[in-house]
Scaffold this active site. Structure first.
Site, PDB file in Angstrom:
ATOM      1  N   ASP A 179      31.558  33.091  30.292  1.00  0.00           N
ATOM      2  CA  ASP A 179      32.058  31.885  29.634  1.00  0.00           C
ATOM      3  C   ASP A 179      32.488  30.843  30.660  1.00  0.00           C
ATOM      4  O   ASP A 179      33.380  30.034  30.396  1.00  0.00           O
ATOM      5  CB  ASP A 179      33.200  32.198  28.655  1.00  0.00           C
ATOM      6  CG  ASP A 179      33.489  31.036  27.715  1.00  0.00           C
ATOM      7  OD1 ASP A 179      32.602  30.183  27.523  1.00  0.00           O
ATOM      8  OD2 ASP A 179      34.616  30.979  27.180  1.00  0.00           O
TER       9      ASP A 179
ATOM     10  N   LYS B 276      23.973  30.419  18.305  1.00  0.00           N
ATOM     11  CA  LYS B 276      25.428  30.404  18.507  1.00  0.00           C
ATOM     12  C   LYS B 276      26.150  29.832  17.297  1.00  0.00           C
ATOM     13  O   LYS B 276      25.836  28.740  16.827  1.00  0.00           O
ATOM     14  CB  LYS B 276      25.758  29.559  19.747  1.00  0.00           C
ATOM     15  CG  LYS B 276      27.241  29.441  20.060  1.00  0.00           C
ATOM     16  CD  LYS B 276      27.855  30.774  20.470  1.00  0.00           C
ATOM     17  CE  LYS B 276      29.353  30.726  20.591  1.00  0.00           C
ATOM     18  NZ  LYS B 276      29.833  30.416  21.924  1.00  0.00           N
TER      19      LYS B 276
ATOM     20  N   ARG C 190      26.271  22.680  31.160  1.00  0.00           N
ATOM     21  CA  ARG C 190      26.224  21.221  30.921  1.00  0.00           C
ATOM     22  C   ARG C 190      24.834  20.660  31.203  1.00  0.00           C
ATOM     23  O   ARG C 190      23.853  21.385  31.166  1.00  0.00           O
ATOM     24  CB  ARG C 190      27.316  20.485  31.733  1.00  0.00           C
ATOM     25  CG  ARG C 190      28.692  21.114  31.682  1.00  0.00           C
ATOM     26  CD  ARG C 190      29.248  21.353  30.292  1.00  0.00           C
ATOM     27  NE  ARG C 190      30.618  21.858  30.366  1.00  0.00           N
ATOM     28  CZ  ARG C 190      31.181  22.602  29.418  1.00  0.00           C
ATOM     29  NH1 ARG C 190      30.520  22.955  28.317  1.00  0.00           N
ATOM     30  NH2 ARG C 190      32.429  23.002  29.542  1.00  0.00           N
TER      31      ARG C 190
ATOM     32  N   HIS D 174      26.860  34.854  28.719  1.00  0.00           N
ATOM     33  CA  HIS D 174      27.539  33.708  28.057  1.00  0.00           C
ATOM     34  C   HIS D 174      27.914  32.682  29.127  1.00  0.00           C
ATOM     35  O   HIS D 174      28.853  32.886  29.894  1.00  0.00           O
ATOM     36  CB  HIS D 174      28.798  34.174  27.318  1.00  0.00           C
ATOM     37  CG  HIS D 174      29.482  33.070  26.559  1.00  0.00           C
ATOM     38  ND1 HIS D 174      29.794  33.183  25.215  1.00  0.00           N
ATOM     39  CD2 HIS D 174      29.904  31.843  26.930  1.00  0.00           C
ATOM     40  CE1 HIS D 174      30.379  32.066  24.814  1.00  0.00           C
ATOM     41  NE2 HIS D 174      30.469  31.236  25.849  1.00  0.00           N
TER      42      HIS D 174
ATOM     43  N   HIS E 118      33.371  36.527  24.251  1.00  0.00           N
ATOM     44  CA  HIS E 118      34.646  36.387  24.980  1.00  0.00           C
ATOM     45  C   HIS E 118      35.845  36.931  24.199  1.00  0.00           C
ATOM     46  O   HIS E 118      36.760  36.193  23.854  1.00  0.00           O
ATOM     47  CB  HIS E 118      34.894  34.931  25.410  1.00  0.00           C
ATOM     48  CG  HIS E 118      34.556  33.864  24.404  1.00  0.00           C
ATOM     49  ND1 HIS E 118      35.041  33.861  23.122  1.00  0.00           N
ATOM     50  CD2 HIS E 118      33.766  32.767  24.501  1.00  0.00           C
ATOM     51  CE1 HIS E 118      34.576  32.804  22.491  1.00  0.00           C
ATOM     52  NE2 HIS E 118      33.796  32.122  23.296  1.00  0.00           N
TER      53      HIS E 118
ATOM     54  N   HIS F  30      31.659  32.604  18.165  1.00  0.00           N
ATOM     55  CA  HIS F  30      32.978  32.205  18.673  1.00  0.00           C
ATOM     56  C   HIS F  30      33.972  32.640  17.599  1.00  0.00           C
ATOM     57  O   HIS F  30      34.084  31.996  16.561  1.00  0.00           O
ATOM     58  CB  HIS F  30      33.037  30.690  18.922  1.00  0.00           C
ATOM     59  CG  HIS F  30      34.359  30.270  19.512  1.00  0.00           C
ATOM     60  ND1 HIS F  30      34.506  29.864  20.812  1.00  0.00           N
ATOM     61  CD2 HIS F  30      35.606  30.240  18.967  1.00  0.00           C
ATOM     62  CE1 HIS F  30      35.785  29.595  21.052  1.00  0.00           C
ATOM     63  NE2 HIS F  30      36.468  29.808  19.947  1.00  0.00           N
TER      64      HIS F  30
ATOM     65  N   ALA G 295      39.492  22.588  27.120  1.00  0.00           N
ATOM     66  CA  ALA G 295      39.474  24.049  27.259  1.00  0.00           C
ATOM     67  C   ALA G 295      38.249  24.460  28.058  1.00  0.00           C
ATOM     68  O   ALA G 295      37.150  23.979  27.799  1.00  0.00           O
ATOM     69  CB  ALA G 295      39.431  24.699  25.882  1.00  0.00           C
TER      70      ALA G 295
ATOM     71  N   HIS H 142      28.093  28.281  30.225  1.00  0.00           N
ATOM     72  CA  HIS H 142      27.945  26.838  29.983  1.00  0.00           C
ATOM     73  C   HIS H 142      27.541  26.187  31.293  1.00  0.00           C
ATOM     74  O   HIS H 142      28.214  26.382  32.315  1.00  0.00           O
ATOM     75  CB  HIS H 142      29.273  26.221  29.530  1.00  0.00           C
ATOM     76  CG  HIS H 142      29.818  26.828  28.285  1.00  0.00           C
ATOM     77  ND1 HIS H 142      29.582  26.304  27.032  1.00  0.00           N
ATOM     78  CD2 HIS H 142      30.573  27.945  28.081  1.00  0.00           C
ATOM     79  CE1 HIS H 142      30.189  27.053  26.114  1.00  0.00           C
ATOM     80  NE2 HIS H 142      30.790  28.056  26.729  1.00  0.00           N
TER      81      HIS H 142
HETATM   82  C1  NCD Z   1      33.902  26.168  26.279  1.00  0.00           C
HETATM   83  C2  NCD Z   1      33.346  24.843  26.797  1.00  0.00           C
HETATM   84  O1  NCD Z   1      34.044  24.170  27.539  1.00  0.00           O
HETATM   85  O2  NCD Z   1      32.203  24.520  26.475  1.00  0.00           O
HETATM   86  N1  NCD Z   1      35.312  26.216  26.517  1.00  0.00           N
HETATM   87  C3  NCD Z   1      36.069  27.333  26.590  1.00  0.00           C
HETATM   88  O3  NCD Z   1      37.296  27.205  26.715  1.00  0.00           O
HETATM   89  N2  NCD Z   1      35.556  28.535  26.555  1.00  0.00           N
HETATM   90  C4  NCD Z   1      33.574  26.314  24.838  1.00  0.00           C
HETATM   91  C5  NCD Z   1      33.708  27.709  24.337  1.00  0.00           C
HETATM   92  O4  NCD Z   1      32.945  28.598  24.708  1.00  0.00           O
HETATM   93  O5  NCD Z   1      34.588  27.951  23.517  1.00  0.00           O
HETATM   94 ZN    ZN Z   2      31.778  29.598  25.807  1.00  0.00          ZN
END
Ligand code: NCD
Ligand code: ZN
Length: 345
Positions: free
Chosen positions: A247, A99, A17, A13, A174, A136, A263, A15
Site C-alpha cells: 500500500d 478494486k 500515481r 497492493h 491492508h 478497501h 492519507a 499506488h
Molecule cells: C491510499 C492513496 O493515497 O491512494 N492511501 C492510503 O492511506 N492507503 C488510498 C488507499 O489505499 O486507501
Molecule cells: Zn491502497
C-alpha cells in the site's frame, strides 16, 4: 556478514500515481519486486480496460532499462460499471483484479461505490471469471469511530457479501485489526488478505509521538498495539491466506504536511527491507519468502518469479526526501536507519 536470499517477491497492493512522478516512483518498486498490483485510484479513476492499457504503457515507460518488472493492472469499481467490462478485462490478459472502494473511504474515492447492490451484475461476472475483488474494508458512516471502521465493515458488508457470492475471490486489503485476522482465518481459501509494512511495524501511538506526525497517517489508520501483534502473528504464521501488499501511497510533502493532510505512507524505497526487519524482530525470517514471494502468486494463479534477490544485514540511512515529479516526498522512516539492505546486482 548475514544475508538472506529470496525468490523475487511481488507487491500485491501498490499506488504509483501518474505523469512525471512515475519515473521517480517506479524504480523503487522495480528494483525489488517482479510484479505489482497497481491501484486504479487516479483522478479520474481507471474504470475501463482501454484506460488500464494506456496506464500500463505509461508505467512501463518509467521502468529503468534492463529491469524486469510487470505492472499488473486493476479496474476501479463504480456504480455504473457494466458486467461486460469484466469479460473484456479478463480477455485483455493485463487486468488481474477489480478494486472496491466504498465512496468517500480514502484518497480519490469520490467516484467509488455508493451501494454494493448496484454492482451485483459485475460481482456475478467476477465470481464467474475467477477474478479477485480487492476490498478497501472500511465503512464510511460518520457515526462509526475511525478505529472501528474495519471491524464494522467485516460484519456489516463483507460477511453478507460472501453469503451472496460464496465463490467470489476477495482480498481484504491492508488489514489492520485482530478482528480481520480472525475473520480471514475463519474463511475458505477464496478469501485472503494483504498486510503492509507500517501495520507490522507501528501502532497508533506512532502517529502522535512528540507531536502530530503526518507521515505515519494512512488509511486504514494504524491501530492499537494488540492489533499490530495479531498482524505480526498472521504474517509470520506461514498461512498462505496472508501475503505482502505494501500500500505504498506517495503524496507530495506539501499535500501531507498540511492542515488537512492526505492519507498514505510511502514505503516503496525500502519495502522488502522493512518487512525483513519486522520478520527478524519476531524471529521469523524463515517465513518471509512464503509471505513475500509464494502465497500471492498462488492466490492470483500466477507463476512464482524465476530470479532471486539478496538482502544483506548492513544498516543504511533512509534519505529525508525523494523527488516526486516537480515536488518531493517524505518516505517512511525518513532519516532513520534500516538494518537490511538490498544487494544491487
Ligand atoms: C491510499 C492513496 O493515497 O491512494 N492511501 C492510503 O492511506 N492507503 C488510498 C488507499 O489505499 O486507501
Ligand atoms: Zn491502497
Amino acid at each position: 556478514m548475514k544475508s538472506i536470499t529470496l525468490i523475487r517477491p511481488d507487491d500485491w497492493h501498490l499506488h504509483v500515481r501518474d505523469g512525471d512522478a512515475l519515473k521517480d516512483i517506479i524504480p523503487h518498486t522495480a528494483a525489488r519486486f517482479g510484479r505489482a498490483i497497481i491501484m486504479p485510484n487516479l483522478k479520474p479513476p481507471i474504470t475501463t480496460t482501454e484506460q488500464a492499457q494506456a496506464y500500463q504503457q505509461r508505467i512501463q515507460a518509467a521502468i529503468p532499462n534492463g529491469v524486469n518488472f510487470t505492472p499488473l493492472m486493476t479496474l476501479y469499481l463504480t456504480d455504473n460499471m457494466r458486467a461486460n467490462e469484466i469479460i473484456t478485462a479478463k480477455e485483455s490478459g493485463i487486468i488481474h483484479a477489480v478494486k472496491y472502494y466504498p465512496a468517500g473511504a480514502t484518497t480519490n474515492s469520490d467516484a467509488a461505490v455508493t451501494d454494493l447492490k448496484k454492482t451485483w451484475a459485475v460481482l456475478e461476472s467476477l465470481q464467474q471469471q475467477g477474478m479477485p475483488l480487492l476490498v478497501h474494508g472500511e465503512v464510511t458512516t460518520p457515526e462509526i469511530d475511525i478505529f472501528d471502521r474495519e471491524a464494522v465493515f467485516i460484519d456489516s458488508v463483507l460477511q453478507p457479501l460472501l453469503k451472496d457470492f460464496p465463490e467470489l475471490k476477495v482480498v481484504l486489503e491492508h488489514i489492520t485489526t485482530a478482528q480481520a485476522v480472525d475473520f480471514i482465518q475463519s474463511t475458505p481459501n477464496n478469501i485472503a488478505a494483504t498486510i503492509t509494512p507500517q501495520h507490522l511495524l507501528f501502532n497508533r501511538n506512532d502517529i502522535f509521538k512528540g507531536g502530530i506526525r503526518p507521515h505515519y497517517y494512512c488509511l486504514p489508520v494504524l491501530k492499537r498495539e494488540q492489533h499490530r501483534e495479531a498482524l505480526v502473528k498472521a504474517a509470520t504464521s506461514g498461512n498462505p491466506k496472508f501475503f505482502l501488499g505494501t500500500d505504498s501511497a506517495p503524496h507530495s510533502q506539501t499535500a501531507k504536511e498540511s492542515a488537512c493532510g492526505c492519507a498514505g505512507i510511502y514505503s516503496a524505497h525500502a519495502a522488502i527491507e522493512l518487512y525483513a526487519g519486522a520478520f527478524e524482530d519476531n524471529n521469523a525470517l524463515d517465513k518471509l519468502e512464503g509471505f513475500a514471494s509464494l502465497y500471492g502468486p498462488k492466490y492470483y494463479q500466477l507463476p512464482i518469479n524465476v530470479d532471486k534477490i539478496t538482502l544483506i544485514k548492513e544498516p543504511w540511512q533512509i534519505p529525508q526526501h525523494y523527488p516526486f515529479g516537480s515536488e518531493t516526498l517524505t518516505p517512511l522512516k525518513a532519516g532513520e536507519m534500516v538494518q537490511w539492505k538490498l544487494k544491487r546486482v
